[in-house]
Scaffold this active site. Structure first.
Site, PDB file in Angstrom:
ATOM      1  N   HIS A 264      -7.936  -3.374  -6.994  1.00  0.00           N
ATOM      2  CA  HIS A 264      -7.970  -3.449  -5.521  1.00  0.00           C
ATOM      3  C   HIS A 264      -9.136  -2.598  -5.014  1.00  0.00           C
ATOM      4  O   HIS A 264      -9.440  -1.547  -5.591  1.00  0.00           O
ATOM      5  CB  HIS A 264      -6.642  -2.952  -4.934  1.00  0.00           C
ATOM      6  CG  HIS A 264      -6.534  -3.246  -3.474  1.00  0.00           C
ATOM      7  ND1 HIS A 264      -7.079  -2.424  -2.518  1.00  0.00           N
ATOM      8  CD2 HIS A 264      -5.984  -4.299  -2.811  1.00  0.00           C
ATOM      9  CE1 HIS A 264      -6.851  -2.958  -1.318  1.00  0.00           C
ATOM     10  NE2 HIS A 264      -6.186  -4.092  -1.472  1.00  0.00           N
TER      11      HIS A 264
ATOM     12  N   GLU B 277     -10.870 -10.685  -2.266  1.00  0.00           N
ATOM     13  CA  GLU B 277     -10.683  -9.928  -1.023  1.00  0.00           C
ATOM     14  C   GLU B 277     -12.018  -9.330  -0.585  1.00  0.00           C
ATOM     15  O   GLU B 277     -12.420  -8.271  -1.092  1.00  0.00           O
ATOM     16  CB  GLU B 277      -9.698  -8.781  -1.252  1.00  0.00           C
ATOM     17  CG  GLU B 277      -8.297  -9.224  -1.553  1.00  0.00           C
ATOM     18  CD  GLU B 277      -7.277  -8.171  -1.128  1.00  0.00           C
ATOM     19  OE1 GLU B 277      -6.418  -8.502  -0.325  1.00  0.00           O
ATOM     20  OE2 GLU B 277      -7.371  -7.024  -1.582  1.00  0.00           O
TER      21      GLU B 277
ATOM     22  N   LYS C 217       0.844  -1.201   0.000  1.00  0.00           N
ATOM     23  CA  LYS C 217       0.000   0.000   0.000  1.00  0.00           C
ATOM     24  C   LYS C 217       0.885   1.260   0.000  1.00  0.00           C
ATOM     25  O   LYS C 217       1.909   1.265  -0.683  1.00  0.00           O
ATOM     26  CB  LYS C 217      -0.966  -0.051   1.176  1.00  0.00           C
ATOM     27  CG  LYS C 217      -1.729  -1.394   1.178  1.00  0.00           C
ATOM     28  CD  LYS C 217      -2.864  -1.474   2.112  1.00  0.00           C
ATOM     29  CE  LYS C 217      -3.504  -2.852   2.007  1.00  0.00           C
ATOM     30  NZ  LYS C 217      -4.622  -3.059   2.890  1.00  0.00           N
TER      31      LYS C 217
ATOM     32  N   GLY D 137      -1.656  -7.545   3.220  1.00  0.00           N
ATOM     33  CA  GLY D 137      -1.365  -6.124   3.376  1.00  0.00           C
ATOM     34  C   GLY D 137      -0.463  -5.891   4.575  1.00  0.00           C
ATOM     35  O   GLY D 137       0.759  -6.041   4.504  1.00  0.00           O
TER      36      GLY D 137
HETATM   37  P1  PGA Z   1      -4.719  -6.710   4.967  1.00  0.00           P
HETATM   38  O1  PGA Z   1      -4.829  -6.077   3.504  1.00  0.00           O
HETATM   39  O2  PGA Z   1      -3.897  -7.964   4.875  1.00  0.00           O
HETATM   40  O3  PGA Z   1      -4.043  -5.648   5.784  1.00  0.00           O
HETATM   41  O4  PGA Z   1      -6.125  -6.991   5.424  1.00  0.00           O
HETATM   42  C1  PGA Z   1      -5.061  -6.869   2.380  1.00  0.00           C
HETATM   43  C2  PGA Z   1      -5.189  -6.004   1.150  1.00  0.00           C
HETATM   44  O5  PGA Z   1      -5.805  -4.921   1.215  1.00  0.00           O
HETATM   45  O6  PGA Z   1      -4.695  -6.364   0.074  1.00  0.00           O
END
Ligand code: PGA
Length: 253
Positions: free
Chosen positions: A95, A165, A11, A234
């Site tokens: 995403h 996701e 991110k 993430g």
């Molecule tokens: P997270 O994020 O593992 O922090 O839940 C996953 C993502 O947004 O790809």
């Protein structure tokens, strides 16, 4: 042997170049020991160039997005060709964070074609924002899959990765992740939709990953019981030790 993918989505983190270098190197060194896992690290655009040519067979370089036009005067955008010239071999598209600020299925579809042309594997994200009791979320997933892949043949779709996701499960602690049995059910549904269009054989070649609050405590059960082909991670991908613990665990499957 089909390897499991573990993709780290950094991110808009970390804040500094030195931290990015440190995390990347701490993760990369451990990946050479992995036999059944392929790691992909997707830094922010600002940091992708730091790792130019540093991707390996066990630790590939990824990106978090790409622009939907091939060339031109598009301020602030990055092309598939530019990513490819930096050694990027995987790129996330669709995403939920990008969809939330306006990215459309049509744009995602265009991005897939530019990535395939640049020989970059598209990691196409889908996911519902809520799990309603009436099962509307299934129609949402079906529509997303049909819309982004509408123009693509089985041979093209086989060159993509799908990352499921559920938006409601992103960015929580492991308690907020989806239950492995529900993940498995959703995986079957995604394969069913792909099978209807491309036939069973092709549908089962496409790797389908899960993402949303995966950490060391739930990674193994998500992959084993959820029957997924890997994980999109993430927060935990910015903690080299935890991320390496996850890749080691998945390597034992
Ligand atoms: P997270 O994020 O593992 O922090 O839940 C996953 C993502 O947004 O790809």
């Amino acid at each position: 042997m089909k390897k499991k993918y573990i993709i780290g989505n950094w991110k808009m983190y970390p804040d500094t170049v030195s931290e990015a270098r440190r995390i990347f190197s701490d993760i990369k060194k451990k990946t050479s020991l992995l036999k059944k896992v392929l790691v992909v690290i997707a830094p922010s655009f600002g940091h992708v160039g730091l790792f130019e040519g540093k991707g390996t067979k066990s630790c590939a370089l990824g990106a978090q997005d790409v622009f939907y036009e091939e060339k031109g005067s598009f301020t602030g955008q990055v092309s598939a060709g530019q990513l490819s010239s930096l050694g990027v071999t995987y790129c996330i598209v669709g995403h939920s964070a990008k969809r939330a600020i306006g990215e459309t299925d049509e744009e995602i579809a265009k991005k897939i074609s530019l990535l395939l042309k640049a020989k970059i594997t598209p990691v196409v994200c889908i996911g519902e924002s809520v799990r309603d009791v009436h099962g509307e979320y299934l129609a949402i997933l079906e529509n997303q899959i049909k819309a982004v892949f509408a123009r693509y043949s089985g041979d093209e779709v086989k060159k993509c990765i799908i990352a499921y996701e559920p938006i409601w499960a992103i960015g929580k602690n492991s308690g907020g992740a989806m239950k492995p049995t529900d993940i498995h059910e959703t995986m079957l549904f995604i394969r069913k939709i792909l099978s209807q269009k491309y036939g069973k054989e092709d549908a089962f070649v496409v790797p389908v990953l899960y993402g949303g609050s995966v950490d060391e405590t739930n990674a193994l059960s998500v992959v084993k019981e959820g029957m997924v082909d890997g994980l999109l991670i993430g927060r935990e991908s910015l903690k080299a030790e935890s991320f390496n613990a996850i890749t080691r665990l998945i390597d034992t499957i």
